[in-house]
Write a protein that holds these residues in place. Structure first.
Motif, mmCIF file in Angstrom:
data_model
loop_
_atom_site.group_PDB
_atom_site.id
_atom_site.type_symbol
_atom_site.label_atom_id
_atom_site.label_comp_id
_atom_site.label_asym_id
_atom_site.label_seq_id
_atom_site.Cartn_x
_atom_site.Cartn_y
_atom_site.Cartn_z
ATOM 1 N N VAL A 21 26.395 85.963 82.658
ATOM 2 C CA VAL A 21 26.547 86.953 81.588
ATOM 3 C C VAL A 21 26.182 88.346 82.099
ATOM 4 N N ILE A 22 25.131 88.432 82.915
ATOM 5 C CA ILE A 22 24.715 89.721 83.491
ATOM 6 C C ILE A 22 25.818 90.285 84.387
ATOM 7 N N LEU A 23 26.422 89.436 85.209
ATOM 8 C CA LEU A 23 27.488 89.888 86.104
ATOM 9 C C LEU A 23 28.729 90.311 85.322
ATOM 10 N N ILE A 24 29.062 89.559 84.269
ATOM 11 C CA ILE A 24 30.191 89.952 83.406
ATOM 12 C C ILE A 24 29.907 91.289 82.755
ATOM 13 N N ASN A 25 28.658 91.464 82.294
ATOM 14 C CA ASN A 25 28.256 92.735 81.695
ATOM 15 C C ASN A 25 28.396 93.884 82.692
ATOM 16 N N ALA A 26 28.047 93.634 83.970
ATOM 17 C CA ALA A 26 28.177 94.667 85.003
ATOM 18 C C ALA A 26 29.636 95.057 85.212
#
Length: 262
Positions: A21-26
């Motif tokens: 989720v963090i990488l998608i957010n980035a």
């Protein structure tokens, strides 16, 4: 219930989902910087941002329920809480700039999720006192070389060594190895052939020796943290084995008592 919640939160798949989720957010933050793309899919970006923030909020709430007051004893948990709580509070306010900063800072949550990054960052923070001492040493070296440069090259290259301040700035350019040869060294070398001693000695002392001291300190701290984490992991595995053996003994004792009773 608490044991089940602990197993759920501390499971490797939970961390992997949050990391994803963090990488998608980035990726979404990077795409949103393109005004054309953002305007074309604004509703999608807003929906995904709300969804991601909701996932982060649920994660923080679950951890607060599990760890309670111990949650805030971990600096990384405090960092995550500030980012998520700040995003929630500022979501519909006029402080758009602060909210954008918090959105970008969500990417840094990758550090708190990946153990190796946490160790590396912790090693960097532990090295700060040593880096401070090295920085003072570097400042002394810069000052000495700036005075020498001003004294010998002030008239030859006043745009680079006109005074101590200009000399220090020039030395910083030399320190970064950015166009120092063609931009600074060669004009001075054309006038004073021995000037190569000045520049070469400064590069050896400042760039090679000083930077290696800083890198060495960080690597040393990272190694110590890795060894400490390994010892903790071995202790935890030993504790789990002891608990398994104890459970087995209890089961065997219960089985023996049942047979004896029967």
């Amino acid at each position: 219930m608490k044991i089940g919640l602990r197993n759920f939160i501390e499971h490797k798949w939970f961390s992997r989902v949050i990391l994803s989720v963090i990488l998608i957010n980035a990726v979404l933050i990077g795409m949103a910087t393109n005004e054309t793309v953002y305007q074309s899919y604004e509703s999608t970006f807003v929906f995904l941002d709300i969804l991601i923030l909701s996932i982060f909020t649920i994660e923080i709430i679950l951890k607060l329920i599990l760890y309670r007051k111990y949650f805030f004893k971990d600096g990384w948990n405090v960092f995550d809480f500030i980012i998520v709580f700040g995003s929630l509070v500022l979501y519909n306010t006029h402080l758009v700039g602060v909210l954008r900063i918090l959105r970008v800072l969500r990417v840094l949550r990758t550090i708190s999720i990946v153990p190796s990054l946490k160790r590396l960052t912790s090693a960097l923070f532990l090295a700060i006192p040593a880096i401070g001492s090295v920085t003072v040493l570097m400042g002394i070296i810069f000052y000495v070389y700036a005075i020498i440069g001003t004294s010998f090259f002030g008239e030859v290259a006043p745009e680079y060594f006109g005074d101590v301040g200009l000399s220090a700035l020039t030395l910083f350019q030399v320190f970064t190895l950015e166009s120092w040869a063609s931009g600074v060294f060669r004009p001075v070398f054309a006038e004073m052939a021995w000037s190569w001693l000045y520049f070469v000695s400064f590069i050896i002392v400042s760039t090679f020796i000083i930077l290696n001291l800083i890198v060495g300190e960080i690597v040393n701290n990272a190694q110590q943290l890795s060894e400490h984490a390994k010892e903790e992991s071995e202790d935890m595995q030993k504790l789990m084995r002891d608990m398994d053996e104890l459970k087995q003994m209890i089961r065997e004792q219960n089985h023996h008592n049942k047979n004896k009773t029967g």
